[in-house]
Design an enzyme around this catalytic site. Structure first.
Site, short mmCIF file in Angstrom:
data_model
loop_
_atom_site.label_atom_id
_atom_site.label_comp_id
_atom_site.label_asym_id
_atom_site.label_seq_id
_atom_site.Cartn_x
_atom_site.Cartn_y
_atom_site.Cartn_z
N LYS A 31 37.75 34.53 37.09
CA LYS A 31 37.99 35.78 36.35
C LYS A 31 39.25 36.43 36.91
O LYS A 31 39.18 37.25 37.83
CB LYS A 31 36.76 36.70 36.49
CG LYS A 31 36.94 38.06 35.85
CD LYS A 31 35.62 38.75 35.59
CE LYS A 31 35.83 40.17 35.12
NZ LYS A 31 34.65 40.79 34.56
N GLU A 33 36.29 36.47 41.04
CA GLU A 33 37.22 37.47 40.49
C GLU A 33 38.21 37.98 41.54
O GLU A 33 37.92 38.95 42.25
CB GLU A 33 36.43 38.65 39.90
CG GLU A 33 37.33 39.71 39.26
CD GLU A 33 36.57 40.86 38.63
OE1 GLU A 33 35.34 40.97 38.82
OE2 GLU A 33 37.21 41.68 37.94
P1 13P Z 1 37.71 45.67 33.50
O1 13P Z 1 37.74 44.75 32.30
O2 13P Z 1 37.48 47.09 33.16
O3 13P Z 1 38.85 45.42 34.43
O4 13P Z 1 36.41 45.26 34.32
C1 13P Z 1 36.19 43.94 34.58
C2 13P Z 1 35.39 43.81 35.78
O5 13P Z 1 34.40 43.14 35.79
C3 13P Z 1 35.85 44.52 36.98
O6 13P Z 1 35.19 44.02 38.07
#
Ligand code: 13P
Length: 342
Positions: free
Chosen positions: A219, A177
């Site tokens: 992500k 991510e």
């Molecule tokens: P949000 O969808 O609220 O951005 O959170 C996703 C997430 O996993 C943040 O690390």
């Protein structure tokens, strides 16, 4: 050693028009969200809230995997059933947040680096034994005057790839991510340029560190203007900027792409995913879905407010938001769907 298993798990996470539910807020983040709504910030209230989520009826119709926080994997329902067992019964794959948050990047004012690599191999082996099959690690990139620097992008990309390689060695699918934050007044084009630099650096490092792309999920953020940018761009522009950047930079071999929501209004998050599928669904070589926290949970949390009498209504909202996002993945979401919730 785990190549086939990793690929199968990634495929199951991306299957059947479903998406991921991020319910992995750290203690600090969860407590802040509770505080804003007057909910007591105790372990018991966090347990109650996570029980509300995992026991939501029909959640498994839209959700393939749930990302949990360490505290949650040891918790049980009021009647004594472990949350991991509840998820297993529903066929929802359990995952775990393994980063330990961000700290300032020394000598680079305003920039962050994510911690959590130390001892990670051992932690991952423990999580594998508990039945967890995927993990998440988040890096954050801020757009501001002069930032992000190349050093910050490179350091975070290296860290994400180290984490991904450790996960795969432990038989766990890494959800990688790299989040370019929405905070600030930057334009859509600035976000596009930075997101492309970040994706380029991340895939370069993943390749260097021999991470199997088939056995991982990306992500990313959607490409969006900053929250304070006067030009908020329409859904069509956002969908074309995002998908065209991804087509340039994300290899077709990647196991899947699951968006974070990043603080977008929840209907907009659904509308934008829907638009990407509608306009570009047939062009994309990878599956594209959601891995939202706020854009699924926030309206339900606001209904619950920590009170048992609101639990059923909150679960209905959670189920509804998950279903709206699953519809968006099929390019079947319409704003009218919002009125269907009673
Ligand atoms: P949000 O969808 O609220 O951005 O959170 C996703 C997430 O996993 C943040 O690390």
């Amino acid at each position: 050693m785990y190549a086939l298993e990793l690929k199968n798990i990634a495929q199951r996470l991306m299957a059947d028009d479903k998406g991921l539910l991020a319910m992995d807020e750290s203690l600090g983040t969860c407590n802040n969200r509770f505080k804003a709504l007057g909910i007591p910030q105790t372990e018991e209230f966090r347990r109650k809230y996570r029980e509300l989520i995992v026991t939501t009826p029909c959640l498994e119709e839209s959700i393939s995997g749930a990302i949990l926080f360490d505290e949650t994997i040891y918790q049980k329902t009021e009647s004594g059933i472990s949350f991991l067992e509840i998820l297993e019964r529903k066929g929802i794959i359990a995952g775990i947040k393994v980063d330990q948050g961000t700290v300032n990047l020394p000598a680079f004012p305003g920039e962050k680096i994510t911690e959590g690599l130390d001892g990670m191999g051992e932690r991952l082996a423990g999580y594998y034994k508990l039945g967890l099959r995927f993990a998440k690690f988040r890096a954050v990139i801020t757009i501001d005057k002069g930032n992000p620097t190349k050093t910050c992008i490179k350091a975070n990309a290296f860290t994400l790839a180290r984490y991904a390689a450790l996960c795969q060695e432990a038989g766990i699918v890494p959800v990688v991510e790299p989040e370019v934050l929405m905070d600030g007044d930057h334009t859509l084009q600035q976000c596009a340029a930075v997101t492309q630099d970040v994706l380029h650096a991340v895939f370069n490092e993943l390749y260097e560190q021999r991470v199997s792309l088939e056995g991982m999920i990306l992500k990313p953020n959607m490409i969006l203007p900053g929250l304070n940018c006067p030009d908020q761009s329409d859904t069509e522009e956002i969908s074309s900027e995002t998908v065209s950047a991804f087509l340039k930079l994300i290899p077709a071999a990647v196991g899947g792409i699951a968006f974070l929501s990043g603080g977008q209004a929840y209907q907009l998050a659904s509308e934008r995913l829907n638009m990407m599928q509608l306009r570009f669904g047939t062009l994309m070589p990878w599956s594209l879905t959601f891995s939202f926290s706020r854009a699924i949970q926030q309206p339900a949390l606001e209904i619950w407010k920590g009170e048992d009498k609101n639990k059923e209504a909150a679960q209905k909202m959670l189920q509804h938001r998950a279903a709206c996002n699953s519809a968006a993945r099929r390019a079947e979401y319409t704003p009218e769907m919002e009125a269907l919730l009673i």
